[in-house]
Design a protein around this motif. Sequence first.
Motif, PDB file in Angstrom:
ATOM      1  N   THR A  77       0.853  -1.188   0.000  1.00  0.00           N
ATOM      2  CA  THR A  77       0.000   0.000   0.000  1.00  0.00           C
ATOM      3  C   THR A  77       0.896   1.247   0.000  1.00  0.00           C
ATOM      4  O   THR A  77       1.903   1.272   0.699  1.00  0.00           O
ATOM      5  N   PHE A 134      -5.811   3.841   9.053  1.00  0.00           N
ATOM      6  CA  PHE A 134      -7.268   3.747   9.086  1.00  0.00           C
ATOM      7  C   PHE A 134      -7.869   5.105   9.425  1.00  0.00           C
ATOM      8  O   PHE A 134      -7.226   5.926  10.058  1.00  0.00           O
ATOM      9  N   PRO A 155     -10.265   1.467   6.252  1.00  0.00           N
ATOM     10  CA  PRO A 155      -8.909   1.550   5.726  1.00  0.00           C
ATOM     11  C   PRO A 155      -8.815   2.757   4.799  1.00  0.00           C
ATOM     12  O   PRO A 155      -9.665   2.927   3.903  1.00  0.00           O
TER      13      PRO A 155
END
Lengths: 290, 338
Positions: A125, A132, A141
Amino acid sequence: MNFWLVLTVNSVTFGGLLFLLASGFSLIFGLMRIPNLTHGSLFMLGAYIGGSIVIGLFGFKMNFWLAAVLAALTVAALGALIERFLLRQLPGDQLAQVLVTLGISFMAADFCLMVWGGDPMSVTTPEGLGGFARIGGAVFPLYRLAIIAIAVVVAIALWLLLDRTRLGAMIRAGVDDPDMARVVGIRVSQLFTIVFALGAGLAAFAGIIGGPILSVYPGLDQDMLPLALLVVIIGGAGSLLGSFVGSILVGFIYNFGQALLPELAYFVLFLPMLLVLLLRPQGLFGRHVP
Amino acid sequence: MIDLIAGTNRLRLIAIAVVLAALVTLPFWVSGIYYINVGSQILFFAVFALGLNILVGYAGLVSLGHAGLFGISAYATAYMLQLGAGHTTAIMVALVIGVASMAVFAVLSLRSSGIGFIMITLALGQILWGLAYRWISVTDGDNGIPVRGRPAPFGYSLTDPVNFYYASLIVFIVAVAMVFIFVRSPFGAALMGTRDQPRRMNALGYHVWMIRFYACLFSGLLTAVSGILFVYYTNFISPQTLALTASAEVLLMVISGGPGTLLGPIVGATLVVVIKTVVSGFIERWNFLLGAIFVAIVILVPEGIVPGSVRLWHLIARKRAATPAAAEAEPTATERTP
């Protein structure tokens, strides 16, 4: 309560990804009258190329977003080449064109297997989006919210392109009536290349953006292509609004199906398609039956 | 039937007799069970290709979901056997399920023809694939379902490869005869009419949809039969059999051989099975080659190998006949009938 909320966010996220994939598919379908069966492969190719750049390719390493753009541009160029040098050989013969795209999709899938091997590749990512967000009592998320935002931005950009620019007007003319568009002096076959490249680039972009969620694995192309097909069957070919609504719908049905009836997730997708085909064969927002 | 045979010329009859004799005696002059098994594969894949050719060649409807139908019959057989049913029951149920699924496919996809038909059959085929892959309680997912034993009609156990070859050969000959009669029947003519001029056929009072629907059922029957032979041949069925690649493989058989001809799918099936068997012996890149052949055939020999070589043959024959009186010979316009 929380379960449903998370599921809803996941569905919208997946719908957003599908929109990136299917909007190009739908445009190509609307303009060239062919379902581009390489679309799943372009998605996978974008994911592999982008993922490799993020990890580092020949000591060449890039930030996630730059990698995504670079992958999209590479695959867009590839799409333009496919249109220019293969599909252009068969003008007007849609059946042959479909079969060529099918052949290329197998070659692309095997190529990916050859280069990247059979093990799934995980894409990390992008920095800053691994966390979050707390909204009310629920936790989301960040990256999924980012995907939704990207999909909305792309949707607006595509809408502006199609609705507000000269190029968009020409594309719309080509979708509605290619012969008449030619008569008034629009070079429709040049539009084919542009739209094909645009669709390919969007698919590749969707692939790499979806990488952190879906991961990249052989067979990803065959998982995604039917979903794009369904979006177009449901939403109607050549309609941006249709692909948007269709994507969100398919995203919801697919995710809810997977959560509630994991064994029949694929089969549940069959129902909206059935309904649309029986009640409105041209799709929800389509103008003509393909 | 008699005048049908009388209508074909003597050369063709001799050719058919030679090929038939070669097929019947194959187990005697081919050494090794391996090659006999390749022969069986060619035969039941030819039945599959003949079934798809009914739609692609004679109805002008290209289906990319036929592997799903092929696979669903195979799964039905395997599942029934797993439940403890006898071979006869299993085969019957598989035939019914295969044809019934084709009927569902047809009802949904015949709303359109051309590209729409391709798209819908593709989506339906993928849904069947997804079902085979994910519906683990019935299909056991990726593990597939093993099949133990083959039937033994009239006391000939099909576990013996030679017997299995003959069983496939009988099914193959029956299928070829059925397609031969079908194509020359008034119904076959009507079907080709709906392929070439659907509007005119409609205006003449033919129910175009119904004709296409029946053609689909016939195609589904041949597909189901070949699927059952397949599952008994491999003694195993897994979702791979239903994948898009498999649909493309059989479509390649039809298109490479020559759609809309009786011989085309048979030649195509032979070609694809032989190439696949030979190639997978030393490289793993079958799919790449499959795609490449697809692109090459569509761009270079779009009419298929059989019509392509027939055209070449006629061209040579005409040239040879025309040489003595080349000056008078008029170029005939009948050379290319659409």
